[in-house]
Design an enzyme around this catalytic site. Structure first.
Site, short mmCIF file in Angstrom:
data_model
loop_
_atom_site.label_atom_id
_atom_site.label_comp_id
_atom_site.label_asym_id
_atom_site.label_seq_id
_atom_site.Cartn_x
_atom_site.Cartn_y
_atom_site.Cartn_z
N ASP A 283 0.86 -1.19 0.00
CA ASP A 283 0.00 0.00 0.00
C ASP A 283 0.90 1.24 0.00
O ASP A 283 2.03 1.19 -0.48
CB ASP A 283 -0.95 -0.02 1.21
CG ASP A 283 -2.27 0.69 0.92
OD1 ASP A 283 -2.24 1.91 0.67
OD2 ASP A 283 -3.33 0.05 0.95
N GLY A 305 4.63 -0.50 -4.00
CA GLY A 305 3.63 0.13 -3.16
C GLY A 305 2.78 1.09 -3.96
O GLY A 305 2.81 1.12 -5.20
N HIS A 306 2.01 1.89 -3.24
CA HIS A 306 1.07 2.83 -3.86
C HIS A 306 1.58 4.26 -3.87
O HIS A 306 0.83 5.19 -4.12
CB HIS A 306 -0.28 2.76 -3.14
CG HIS A 306 -0.97 1.44 -3.29
ND1 HIS A 306 -2.22 1.19 -2.76
CD2 HIS A 306 -0.58 0.29 -3.91
CE1 HIS A 306 -2.57 -0.06 -3.04
NE2 HIS A 306 -1.59 -0.62 -3.74
N GLY A 307 2.86 4.45 -3.56
CA GLY A 307 3.43 5.79 -3.60
C GLY A 307 3.40 6.48 -2.25
O GLY A 307 3.25 5.86 -1.20
#
EC number: 3.2.1.15
Length: 460
Positions: A283, A305-307
């Protein structure tokens, strides 16, 4: 003139005292709603009604002036003086590190450290793995000089029945001051069983909370450094209602497909410095949500991940405020988003005074994104008539490659358009196609953008 200055100074200190009392008075009304998957936070409105600036943080910004966070480690538990502290080895309190439950031994060791008037160094020895059930290390402590040295490995119980009393926390430090946690050891959330039971992995299962591996709650003057945190059940490291934190030299890892395993989560906290850390999870590498002010993330490597995200904000028509966020010198590799601000429709409040600078993107989807129509739920989100205001955001010196044709996406609200957005010295290209022109584009809705220097791609 001197008398006038001194008088105004004493009035200012008096107002700060009153403010702290008001914040304390309303503490119990700051509610965190986690009924959905995205760790939704809601701030009690009266807390922010005391100030009138758009960021709603004007009254507490002076907290930063009282503590130099860069030298806080020396003031708080300087390890060069650890030989003067009482050494408390968890093995001396019954811990075995042999795969059996060591929870009670850790609680006894913490009680001894917390009650030590002259300060203490609580040691988790190397070469051992200590199995722990959910555990709360409670303060306030008699000493404001406590070091927890994690040299070995702490591993979470994977028996779901152990979490019936508190399904949202595994290790939590509550109401502590002047704490240093370091040592180079490992905190292992043992999260596989939780991921397998997540509704994001198995759509037939109900959506439930899972524990955060390491939480600091209602604490201040903290140093967290030189640790490996891995395979958390959900969030790896969370600072909630904390003031003056230095987190550095952390390695946080989990599989790319592990659900909701944010690296570092900051909520309702002020004066947070995160630096020199490598984060790769399933995430957000770093997520900063409502009530957070003066947060700096420097020298961060993120991916998978999602940044790095501000938000999500404004879920369930909540009021959210974030201000004074700086992300400087970061490298993002293969993430599903780059630097992101995400807000739900129907919320209110502001996300303001945010800077993303000196950032390198490598094969990153959506390198620069503001999403004011964020919707992380199974059912489509309904159109709403309000939104969290996003304003005064600077993107400076950001370069590299995008995994998507849309390298810049500003999907701002029609009812509350984005304001004061600046792009300066932006150079983004499509991954693997550096030689082609018009490789990437910017998609910009309900926003006015100021360009400085060379900006590619541009909003039109």
């Amino acid at each position: 003139m001197l008398l006038i200055f001194l008088s105004s100074l004493f009035v200012s200190f008096g107002q700060m005292g009153n403010l702290k009392e008001v914040v304390k008075l309303h503490d119990n009304n700051l509610v965190e709603d986690t009924s959905s998957n995205d760790f939704l936070q809601q701030a009690y409105p009266s807390y922010f009604d005391m100030v009138d600036d758009g960021s709603k943080f004007k009254g507490i910004i002076n907290i930063k002036e009282s503590v130099d966070i860069l030298t806080m480690e020396k003031k708080v538990g300087d390890q060069t003086d650890s030989n003067k502290l009482k050494t408390i080895n968890v093995n001396d309190y019954g811990a075995k590190g042999d795969g059996n439950d060591d929870t009670e031994a850790f609680l006894k060791a913490w009680k001894a450290a917390c009650s030590s008037k002259g300060g203490a160094s609580m040691v988790v020895p190397e070469s051992n793995t200590y199995l722990l059930k959910p555990i709360r290390f409670s303060g306030p402590c008699k000493s404001k000089n406590i070091i927890v040295q994690i040299l070995g490995t702490i591993e979470a119980s994977n028996d779901l029945s152990d979490y019936k009393k508190d399904g949202r926390h595994w290790l939590i430090f509550d109401r502590v001051q002047g704490l240093v946690i370091s040592g180079g050891g490992t905190i292992n959330g043992n999260g596989k069983i939780w991921w397998e039971n997540s509704c994001k992995i198995d759509k037939d299962k109900p959506c439930k909370d899972a524990p955060t591996a390491l939480t600091f709650y209602n604490s201040k003057n903290l140093v967290v450094k030189d640790l490996n945190i891995q395979d958390s059940q959900q969030i790896h490291l969370s600072f909630e209602k904390c003031v003056n934190v230095q987190a550095s030299n952390l390695k946080i890892t989990a599989p790319e497909k592990s659900p909701n395993t944010d690296g570092i989560h900051v909520t309702r906290s002020q004066n947070i410095q995160i630096s020199n850390s490598v984060i790769g999870t399933g995430d957000d590498c770093i997520s900063i949500v409502t009530g957070s002010q003066n947060v700096q993330a420097t020298d961060i490597t993120c991916g998978p991940g999602h940044g790095i995200s501000i938000g999500s904000l404004g879920a369930k028509s909540s009021e959210a405020y974030v201000s004074g966020i700086t992300v400087n010198r970061a490298k993002l590799i293969g993430t599903t988003n780059g630097v992101r601000i995400k807000t739900w429709q129907g919320g209110s409040g502001t996300a303001t005074n945010i800077t993303f600078e000196n950032i390198e993107m490598e094969n990153v989807a959506n390198p620069i994104i503001i999403d004011q129509n964020y919707c992380d739920q199974h059912k489509p989100c309904k159109e709403q008539k309000s939104a969290v205001q996003v304003k005064n955001v600077i993107y400076k010196s950001i370069s590299g490659t995008s995994a998507t044709e849309e390298a810049i996406k500003f999907d701002c609200s029609e009812v509350s358009p984005c304001q004061g957005i600046v792009l300066q010295d932006i150079d983004l290209k499509l991954e693997g196609k550096e030689g082609e022109e018009e490789q990437v584009k910017a998609v910009c809705t309900n926003v006015k953008v100021s360009n400085i220097g060379t900006v590619s791609p541009q909003c039109y």
